[in-house]
Scaffold this motif. Structure first.
Motif, PDB file in Angstrom:
ATOM      1  N   TYR A   5       0.828  -1.211   0.000  1.00  0.00           N
ATOM      2  CA  TYR A   5       0.000   0.000   0.000  1.00  0.00           C
ATOM      3  C   TYR A   5       0.865   1.266   0.000  1.00  0.00           C
ATOM      4  N   LYS A   6       1.946   1.236   0.758  1.00  0.00           N
ATOM      5  CA  LYS A   6       2.824   2.407   0.834  1.00  0.00           C
ATOM      6  C   LYS A   6       3.455   2.749  -0.513  1.00  0.00           C
ATOM      7  N   GLN A   7       3.540   1.764  -1.414  1.00  0.00           N
ATOM      8  CA  GLN A   7       4.060   2.031  -2.754  1.00  0.00           C
ATOM      9  C   GLN A   7       3.097   2.898  -3.562  1.00  0.00           C
ATOM     10  N   LEU A   8       1.807   2.819  -3.237  1.00  0.00           N
ATOM     11  CA  LEU A   8       0.783   3.532  -3.989  1.00  0.00           C
ATOM     12  C   LEU A   8       0.274   4.793  -3.294  1.00  0.00           C
ATOM     13  N   GLU A   9       0.381   4.816  -2.002  1.00  0.00           N
ATOM     14  CA  GLU A   9      -0.197   5.897  -1.196  1.00  0.00           C
ATOM     15  C   GLU A   9       0.194   7.314  -1.632  1.00  0.00           C
ATOM     16  N   PRO A  10       1.458   7.571  -1.983  1.00  0.00           N
ATOM     17  CA  PRO A  10       1.838   8.960  -2.276  1.00  0.00           C
ATOM     18  C   PRO A  10       1.059   9.623  -3.420  1.00  0.00           C
ATOM     19  N   ASP A  11       0.695   8.856  -4.446  1.00  0.00           N
ATOM     20  CA  ASP A  11       0.071   9.502  -5.598  1.00  0.00           C
ATOM     21  C   ASP A  11      -1.204   8.817  -6.094  1.00  0.00           C
ATOM     22  N   CYS A  12      -1.775   7.971  -5.278  1.00  0.00           N
ATOM     23  CA  CYS A  12      -3.025   7.297  -5.643  1.00  0.00           C
ATOM     24  C   CYS A  12      -4.098   7.650  -4.605  1.00  0.00           C
ATOM     25  N   ASN A  13      -5.199   8.169  -5.068  1.00  0.00           N
ATOM     26  CA  ASN A  13      -6.261   8.589  -4.157  1.00  0.00           C
ATOM     27  C   ASN A  13      -7.244   7.474  -3.812  1.00  0.00           C
ATOM     28  N   ARG A  14      -7.293   6.442  -4.658  1.00  0.00           N
ATOM     29  CA  ARG A  14      -8.207   5.332  -4.396  1.00  0.00           C
ATOM     30  C   ARG A  14      -7.510   4.036  -4.788  1.00  0.00           C
ATOM     31  N   VAL A  15      -7.439   3.089  -3.845  1.00  0.00           N
ATOM     32  CA  VAL A  15      -6.731   1.825  -4.056  1.00  0.00           C
ATOM     33  C   VAL A  15      -7.673   0.667  -3.752  1.00  0.00           C
ATOM     34  N   TYR A  16      -7.747  -0.278  -4.678  1.00  0.00           N
ATOM     35  CA  TYR A  16      -8.563  -1.483  -4.530  1.00  0.00           C
ATOM     36  C   TYR A  16      -7.653  -2.618  -4.078  1.00  0.00           C
ATOM     37  N   THR A  17      -8.097  -3.384  -3.094  1.00  0.00           N
ATOM     38  CA  THR A  17      -7.297  -4.491  -2.578  1.00  0.00           C
ATOM     39  C   THR A  17      -8.182  -5.688  -2.276  1.00  0.00           C
ATOM     40  N   VAL A  18      -7.726  -6.872  -2.688  1.00  0.00           N
ATOM     41  CA  VAL A  18      -8.356  -8.144  -2.345  1.00  0.00           C
ATOM     42  C   VAL A  18      -7.266  -9.023  -1.755  1.00  0.00           C
ATOM     43  N   ILE A  19      -7.564  -9.667  -0.622  1.00  0.00           N
ATOM     44  CA  ILE A  19      -6.567 -10.504   0.051  1.00  0.00           C
ATOM     45  C   ILE A  19      -7.202 -11.839   0.430  1.00  0.00           C
ATOM     46  N   LYS A  20      -6.501 -12.936   0.100  1.00  0.00           N
ATOM     47  CA  LYS A  20      -6.896 -14.273   0.553  1.00  0.00           C
ATOM     48  C   LYS A  20      -5.695 -14.892   1.252  1.00  0.00           C
ATOM     49  N   MET A  21      -5.946 -15.630   2.343  1.00  0.00           N
ATOM     50  CA  MET A  21      -4.854 -16.290   3.066  1.00  0.00           C
ATOM     51  C   MET A  21      -5.211 -17.741   3.337  1.00  0.00           C
ATOM     52  N   ASP A  22      -4.205 -18.602   3.200  1.00  0.00           N
ATOM     53  CA  ASP A  22      -4.313 -20.005   3.584  1.00  0.00           C
ATOM     54  C   ASP A  22      -3.226 -20.224   4.630  1.00  0.00           C
ATOM     55  N   ILE A  23      -3.639 -20.403   5.872  1.00  0.00           N
ATOM     56  CA  ILE A  23      -2.705 -20.515   6.997  1.00  0.00           C
ATOM     57  C   ILE A  23      -2.649 -21.973   7.433  1.00  0.00           C
ATOM     58  N   ARG A  24      -1.445 -22.522   7.444  1.00  0.00           N
ATOM     59  CA  ARG A  24      -1.307 -23.941   7.789  1.00  0.00           C
ATOM     60  C   ARG A  24      -0.119 -24.157   8.720  1.00  0.00           C
ATOM     61  N   LYS A  25      -0.409 -24.775   9.844  1.00  0.00           N
ATOM     62  CA  LYS A  25       0.639 -25.112  10.805  1.00  0.00           C
ATOM     63  C   LYS A  25       1.465 -26.278  10.273  1.00  0.00           C
ATOM     64  N   GLY A  26       2.757 -26.262  10.597  1.00  0.00           N
ATOM     65  CA  GLY A  26       3.640 -27.372  10.254  1.00  0.00           C
ATOM     66  C   GLY A  26       3.918 -27.523   8.767  1.00  0.00           C
ATOM     67  N   ALA A  27       3.752 -26.467   8.006  1.00  0.00           N
ATOM     68  CA  ALA A  27       3.990 -26.546   6.561  1.00  0.00           C
ATOM     69  C   ALA A  27       4.915 -25.414   6.132  1.00  0.00           C
ATOM     70  N   GLU A  28       5.536 -25.602   4.986  1.00  0.00           N
ATOM     71  CA  GLU A  28       6.374 -24.569   4.400  1.00  0.00           C
ATOM     72  C   GLU A  28       6.531 -24.841   2.914  1.00  0.00           C
ATOM     73  N   LYS A  29       7.000 -23.850   2.192  1.00  0.00           N
ATOM     74  CA  LYS A  29       7.251 -23.944   0.747  1.00  0.00           C
ATOM     75  C   LYS A  29       6.037 -24.459  -0.018  1.00  0.00           C
ATOM     76  N   ARG A  30       4.881 -23.916   0.314  1.00  0.00           N
ATOM     77  CA  ARG A  30       3.652 -24.386  -0.326  1.00  0.00           C
ATOM     78  C   ARG A  30       3.377 -23.742  -1.674  1.00  0.00           C
ATOM     79  N   ILE A  31       4.066 -22.663  -2.001  1.00  0.00           N
ATOM     80  CA  ILE A  31       3.871 -22.071  -3.326  1.00  0.00           C
ATOM     81  C   ILE A  31       4.157 -23.133  -4.392  1.00  0.00           C
ATOM     82  N   GLU A  32       5.248 -23.844  -4.242  1.00  0.00           N
ATOM     83  CA  GLU A  32       5.604 -24.905  -5.180  1.00  0.00           C
ATOM     84  C   GLU A  32       4.928 -26.224  -4.818  1.00  0.00           C
ATOM     85  N   GLY A  33       4.839 -26.502  -3.536  1.00  0.00           N
ATOM     86  CA  GLY A  33       4.326 -27.792  -3.079  1.00  0.00           C
ATOM     87  C   GLY A  33       2.891 -28.068  -3.481  1.00  0.00           C
ATOM     88  N   LYS A  34       2.035 -27.072  -3.420  1.00  0.00           N
ATOM     89  CA  LYS A  34       0.629 -27.277  -3.783  1.00  0.00           C
ATOM     90  C   LYS A  34       0.491 -27.618  -5.265  1.00  0.00           C
TER      91      LYS A  34
END
Length: 104
Positions: A61-90
Motif C-alpha cells: 500500500y505504501k508504494q501507492l499511497e503517495p500519488d493514488c487517491n483510491r486503491v482497490y485491494t483483495v486478500i486471501k490467506m491459507d494458513i497452515r501449521k507445520g507446513a512450508e514452501k507451499r507455493i511450489e508444493g501445492k
C-alpha cells in the motif's frame, strides 16, 4: 507455519492500464527476498507469520499511497501449521495426482 497469501492491489483512479503502479509493488516484494509468484490476476507470496503477511500488504500500500487517491485491494490467506514452501508444493501435489507435470 505457512501463511500463503494471494492478493491484488491497484489504484482505481489512474486509468485503464495500472501496470506501472503494480510494478512498484512487485519490485518491493522482489527486493524483500520473500518467495512470490506473479499471476495475471494477482500475486501469491509465502511467509511464516501473520505479522509478516500484513507487513507485506502494508508495504505494498505504501508504494501507492503517495500519488493514488483510491486503491482497490483483495486478500486471501491459507494458513497452515507445520507446513512450508507451499507455493511450489501445492502445484506439485496436483501434478502428482494427475500423473504428469502440468504444462506451464
Amino acid at each position: 507455519m505457512s501463511f500463503l497469501v494471494e492478493f491484488a492491489m491497484f489504484p482505481t483512479d489512474k486509468g485503464e492500464s495500472v501496470s506501472p503502479y503494480v510494478s512498484r509493488i512487485i519490485k518491493m516484494i522482489d527486493e524483500s527476498g520473500i518467495p512470490y509468484k506473479l499471476t495475471p490476476m494477482g500475486t501469491v507470496f509465502e511467509v511464516d507469520t501473520m505479522e509478516e503477511a500484513l507487513n507485506v500488504i502494508n508495504q505494498a500500500y505504501k508504494q501507492l499511497e503517495p500519488d493514488c487517491n483510491r486503491v482497490y485491494t483483495v486478500i486471501k490467506m491459507d494458513i497452515r501449521k507445520g507446513a512450508e514452501k507451499r507455493i511450489e508444493g501445492k502445484i506439485k501435489s496436483v501434478e502428482k495426482n494427475l500423473g504428469k507435470e502440468v504444462k506451464k
